[in-house]
Design a protein around this motif. Sequence first.
Motif, PDB file in Angstrom:
ATOM      1  N   LYS A  69      22.346  52.805  35.707  1.00  9.18           N
ATOM      2  CA  LYS A  69      23.395  53.725  36.156  1.00  9.18           C
ATOM      3  C   LYS A  69      23.957  53.319  37.522  1.00  9.18           C
ATOM      4  N   THR A  80      22.436  60.242  43.311  1.00  3.92           N
ATOM      5  CA  THR A  80      21.705  61.477  43.644  1.00  3.92           C
ATOM      6  C   THR A  80      20.198  61.241  43.569  1.00  3.92           C
ATOM      7  N   GLY A  81      19.776  60.217  42.825  1.00  4.98           N
ATOM      8  CA  GLY A  81      18.359  59.855  42.790  1.00  4.98           C
ATOM      9  C   GLY A  81      17.865  59.511  44.193  1.00  4.98           C
ATOM     10  N   LYS A  82      18.737  58.852  44.967  1.00  2.00           N
ATOM     11  CA  LYS A  82      18.383  58.479  46.340  1.00  2.00           C
ATOM     12  C   LYS A  82      18.091  59.708  47.193  1.00  2.00           C
ATOM     13  N   TYR A 111      16.861  62.637  46.105  1.00  2.00           N
ATOM     14  CA  TYR A 111      15.519  63.112  45.732  1.00  2.00           C
ATOM     15  C   TYR A 111      14.457  62.180  46.316  1.00  2.00           C
ATOM     16  N   ARG A 112      14.731  60.890  46.277  1.00  2.00           N
ATOM     17  CA  ARG A 112      13.767  59.916  46.807  1.00  2.00           C
ATOM     18  C   ARG A 112      13.593  60.093  48.315  1.00  2.00           C
ATOM     19  N   SER A 140       9.288  61.537  43.752  1.00  2.00           N
ATOM     20  CA  SER A 140      10.632  62.096  43.563  1.00  2.00           C
ATOM     21  C   SER A 140      10.722  62.783  42.198  1.00  2.00           C
ATOM     22  N   SER A 141      10.093  62.186  41.198  1.00  2.00           N
ATOM     23  CA  SER A 141      10.112  62.787  39.870  1.00  2.00           C
ATOM     24  C   SER A 141       9.341  64.117  39.905  1.00  2.00           C
ATOM     25  N   ALA A 152      11.413  66.794  41.775  1.00  2.00           N
ATOM     26  CA  ALA A 152      12.647  67.096  41.043  1.00  2.00           C
ATOM     27  C   ALA A 152      12.435  68.175  39.980  1.00  2.00           C
ATOM     28  N   GLU A 173      25.942  59.389  40.161  1.00  2.00           N
ATOM     29  CA  GLU A 173      24.966  59.154  39.093  1.00  2.00           C
ATOM     30  C   GLU A 173      23.720  59.990  39.288  1.00  2.00           C
ATOM     31  N   GLY A 174      23.067  60.363  38.178  1.00  2.00           N
ATOM     32  CA  GLY A 174      21.833  61.136  38.265  1.00  2.00           C
ATOM     33  C   GLY A 174      21.297  61.474  36.888  1.00  2.00           C
ATOM     34  N   ARG A 175      20.736  62.683  36.789  1.00  3.83           N
ATOM     35  CA  ARG A 175      20.181  63.138  35.507  1.00  3.83           C
ATOM     36  C   ARG A 175      20.935  64.359  34.985  1.00  3.83           C
ATOM     37  N   ASP A 176      21.478  65.143  35.933  1.00  6.74           N
ATOM     38  CA  ASP A 176      22.068  66.439  35.563  1.00  6.74           C
ATOM     39  C   ASP A 176      23.459  66.610  36.158  1.00  6.74           C
ATOM     40  N   ARG A 209       8.031  58.519  32.860  1.00  7.85           N
ATOM     41  CA  ARG A 209       9.065  59.124  33.697  1.00  7.85           C
ATOM     42  C   ARG A 209      10.134  59.793  32.816  1.00  7.85           C
ATOM     43  N   ASP A 220      11.160  63.641  33.199  1.00  5.54           N
ATOM     44  CA  ASP A 220      12.537  64.025  33.533  1.00  5.54           C
ATOM     45  C   ASP A 220      13.201  64.837  32.411  1.00  5.54           C
ATOM     46  N   ARG A 250      11.105  68.669  31.774  1.00  2.00           N
ATOM     47  CA  ARG A 250      10.971  69.742  32.764  1.00  2.00           C
ATOM     48  C   ARG A 250      11.878  70.919  32.405  1.00  2.00           C
TER      49      ARG A 250
HETATM   50  O1   DC Z   1      17.435  57.732  39.481  1.00  2.00           O
HETATM   51  P1   DC Z   1      16.168  57.647  40.309  1.00  2.00           P
HETATM   52  O2   DC Z   1      15.042  56.951  39.602  1.00  2.00           O
HETATM   53  O3   DC Z   1      16.417  57.095  41.667  1.00  2.00           O
HETATM   54  O4   DC Z   1      15.709  59.186  40.510  1.00  2.00           O
HETATM   55  C1   DC Z   1      14.488  59.530  41.116  1.00  2.00           C
HETATM   56  C2   DC Z   1      13.970  60.824  40.499  1.00  2.00           C
HETATM   57  O5   DC Z   1      14.800  61.917  40.862  1.00  2.00           O
HETATM   58  C3   DC Z   1      13.919  60.828  38.969  1.00  2.00           C
HETATM   59  O6   DC Z   1      12.599  60.711  38.490  1.00  2.00           O
HETATM   60  C4   DC Z   1      14.464  62.139  38.536  1.00  2.00           C
HETATM   61  C5   DC Z   1      15.042  62.763  39.770  1.00  2.00           C
HETATM   62  N1   DC Z   1      16.466  63.050  39.663  1.00  2.00           N
HETATM   63  C6   DC Z   1      16.832  64.251  39.120  1.00  2.00           C
HETATM   64  O7   DC Z   1      15.972  65.010  38.668  1.00  2.00           O
HETATM   65  N2   DC Z   1      18.148  64.608  39.071  1.00  2.00           N
HETATM   66  C7   DC Z   1      19.080  63.783  39.533  1.00  2.00           C
HETATM   67  N3   DC Z   1      20.369  64.152  39.478  1.00  2.00           N
HETATM   68  C8   DC Z   1      18.730  62.516  40.075  1.00  2.00           C
HETATM   69  C9   DC Z   1      17.401  62.173  40.118  1.00  2.00           C
END
Ligand code: DC
Length: 226
Positions: free
Chosen positions: A18, A36-38, A40-41, A101-102, A105, A130-133, A182, A186, A189
């Motif tokens: 991504k 956005t992962g950054k 959370y990290r 971070s996971s 999150a 970019e992210g998950r949600d 992971r 992710d 949850r």
């Molecule tokens: O994309 P990444 O691996 O850098 O993200 C790190 C953690 O953050 C991933 O395990 C899930 C969480 N995350 C999330 O829950 N929602 C997001 N929008 C981005 C990341």
Amino acid sequence: MRQKGIVIAIDGPAGVGKSTVGKLVASRVGYRFVSTGKMYRALAWKALEAGLSLEDDGRLVELARALRWDFPKGAGPEADVSLDGRVLALELSEERVSRASSAIAKLAGVRLFMKEMQRQAGLDGGVVMEGRDIGSNVFPDAELKIYLDASPEARARRRVGQLKEQGLPADYAEILDFIVKRDAQDSGRKNNPLKKADDAHYLDSTAISREEVVETIVGLFAAAAK
Ligand code: DC
């Protein structure tokens, strides 16, 4: 209409590319790129430094609110993340930070904090986030949503290739196991799990190149930004 263009949301599982794809798309269309992962990290890294429990939502939110978050311009379309004046880079890709971070999150308060910060960062548009949600929760009103997918095996193979290129040790079975775990965390949850928004374009990159993925998204952008 947003001032600086549209919002392009790219969601998908870990290791699917991504960030690579998002940065290339952002450069092509002249947008900013936000990972956005950054975020959370960065909070996870700080929590580890401070020795906080990764399950204490209240304390983690307090910590997040007390920090000064800056996003100074980095190289290319992506901003750096800086906490209280310290720019975070390599430390964010450490494995302990990935795991932490996971874990954080999962927490509702942490997610709300992140959502507010991410909405601020993208409200004016002109951004690839970019992210998950992002398409399902942060910007349900994004003008273009992409869900990027690839099989766990393909993601593990690519990761092994990247590590070997950098001269680092890489164990395929271990990496595959890490990716599968992971994914489960992710997607499983309760709060804003990884999932495809109903109106997202589904792109499976298992059998196609990064370049083809980028071309497809740039093509969709041209139609969405009209
Ligand atoms: O994309 P990444 O691996 O850098 O993200 C790190 C953690 O953050 C991933 O395990 C899930 C969480 N995350 C999330 O829950 N929602 C997001 N929008 C981005 C990341």
